[in-house]
Design an enzyme around this catalytic site. Structure first.
Site, PDB file in Angstrom:
ATOM      1  N   HIS A 267      -2.819  12.081  -2.437  1.00 15.29           N
ATOM      2  CA  HIS A 267      -2.250  12.261  -3.774  1.00 15.29           C
ATOM      3  C   HIS A 267      -3.316  11.966  -4.811  1.00 15.29           C
ATOM      4  O   HIS A 267      -4.181  11.119  -4.598  1.00 15.29           O
ATOM      5  CB  HIS A 267      -1.032  11.369  -3.997  1.00 15.29           C
ATOM      6  CG  HIS A 267      -1.250   9.930  -3.647  1.00 15.29           C
ATOM      7  ND1 HIS A 267      -1.265   9.477  -2.343  1.00 15.29           N
ATOM      8  CD2 HIS A 267      -1.481   8.837  -4.417  1.00 15.29           C
ATOM      9  CE1 HIS A 267      -1.485   8.176  -2.330  1.00 15.29           C
ATOM     10  NE2 HIS A 267      -1.625   7.756  -3.581  1.00 15.29           N
TER      11      HIS A 267
ATOM     12  N   HIS B  30      -3.610  10.705  -8.719  1.00 11.02           N
ATOM     13  CA  HIS B  30      -2.937  10.135  -9.882  1.00 11.02           C
ATOM     14  C   HIS B  30      -3.518  10.805 -11.119  1.00 11.02           C
ATOM     15  O   HIS B  30      -4.740  10.819 -11.285  1.00 11.02           O
ATOM     16  CB  HIS B  30      -3.218   8.632 -10.010  1.00 11.02           C
ATOM     17  CG  HIS B  30      -2.767   7.796  -8.851  1.00 11.02           C
ATOM     18  ND1 HIS B  30      -1.637   6.998  -8.908  1.00 11.02           N
ATOM     19  CD2 HIS B  30      -3.294   7.606  -7.621  1.00 11.02           C
ATOM     20  CE1 HIS B  30      -1.495   6.353  -7.752  1.00 11.02           C
ATOM     21  NE2 HIS B  30      -2.490   6.698  -6.962  1.00 11.02           N
TER      22      HIS B  30
HETATM   23  P1  5GP Z   1      -1.770   4.668  -3.871  1.00  9.68           P
HETATM   24  O1  5GP Z   1      -1.920   3.195  -4.022  1.00  9.68           O
HETATM   25  O2  5GP Z   1      -1.438   5.063  -2.461  1.00  9.68           O
HETATM   26  O3  5GP Z   1      -2.923   5.437  -4.452  1.00  9.68           O
HETATM   27  O4  5GP Z   1      -0.547   5.079  -4.787  1.00  9.68           O
HETATM   28  C1  5GP Z   1       0.753   5.245  -4.348  1.00  9.68           C
HETATM   29  C2  5GP Z   1       1.622   5.432  -5.563  1.00  9.68           C
HETATM   30  O5  5GP Z   1       2.887   5.937  -5.141  1.00  9.68           O
HETATM   31  C3  5GP Z   1       1.891   4.162  -6.355  1.00  9.68           C
HETATM   32  O6  5GP Z   1       1.387   4.317  -7.686  1.00  9.68           O
HETATM   33  C4  5GP Z   1       3.423   4.009  -6.309  1.00  9.68           C
HETATM   34  O7  5GP Z   1       3.953   3.538  -7.517  1.00  9.68           O
HETATM   35  C5  5GP Z   1       3.884   5.412  -5.985  1.00  9.68           C
HETATM   36  N1  5GP Z   1       5.146   5.480  -5.251  1.00  9.68           N
HETATM   37  C6  5GP Z   1       5.495   4.729  -4.166  1.00  9.68           C
HETATM   38  N2  5GP Z   1       6.726   5.081  -3.737  1.00  9.68           N
HETATM   39  C7  5GP Z   1       7.155   6.064  -4.550  1.00  9.68           C
HETATM   40  C8  5GP Z   1       8.374   6.839  -4.587  1.00  9.68           C
HETATM   41  O8  5GP Z   1       9.302   6.681  -3.799  1.00  9.68           O
HETATM   42  N3  5GP Z   1       8.457   7.774  -5.581  1.00  9.68           N
HETATM   43  C9  5GP Z   1       7.438   7.997  -6.489  1.00  9.68           C
HETATM   44  N4  5GP Z   1       7.627   8.922  -7.417  1.00  9.68           N
HETATM   45  N5  5GP Z   1       6.294   7.282  -6.464  1.00  9.68           N
HETATM   46  C10 5GP Z   1       6.150   6.324  -5.508  1.00  9.68           C
END
Ligand code: 5GP
Length: 124
Positions: free
Chosen positions: A110, A112
């Protein structure tokens, strides 16, 4: 090293419709929706629909069509959210965490997209 993919991760569940999301953009190979815990005024996640764990996995295994679609999706989201300078916005930051040192939480690639205000220093 080959990458494995856990299809029980939260974004895989969103893609299968098992967990609700409110998509702001969808294309053949990509989907975008707001982060559940926004860190800036605008915080959108863009994901490929295919089963890719992180950026490296995606570059290694996704087709050229999927890769192009994904990059266009990121730009389209920035435009649609009023962030890109070319469309009257004030800029934005894209971040993609990949692997343990980055503290990647969800093992599905993903990006951001953060903006709508000054995003701040690159790292905490
Ligand atoms: P990472 O730390 O893996 O780069 O980011 C994961 C992101 O996914 C986090 O910013 C978190 O807030 C988001 N996230 C986790 N669970 C969910 C969910 O169920 N729905 C949405 N829309 N975002 C999520």
């Amino acid at each position: 090293m080959p990458y494995d993919y856990d299809d029980q991760n939260i974004f895989a569940k969103i893609l299968r419709g098992e967990i609700p999301s409110t998509p702001v953009y969808e294309s053949e190979h990509s989907l975008a929706f707001p982060d559940i815990s926004p860190q800036k005024k605008t915080h959108i996640l863009v994901i490929p629909k295919g089963p890719y764990r992180c950026f490296d996995h995606f570059v290694q295994a996704a087709s050229a069509e999927e890769q192009l679609d994904f990059f266009k999706a990121v730009a389209e989201v920035a435009k649609q959210q009023g962030l890109s300078e070319a469309h009257g916005g004030n800029g934005y930051r894209i971040i993609s965490n990949s692997g343990p040192d980055s503290l990647q939480e969800v093992p599905h690639l993903h990006v951001h997209v953060l903006g709508g205000e000054v995003v701040g220093p690159l790292t905490a």
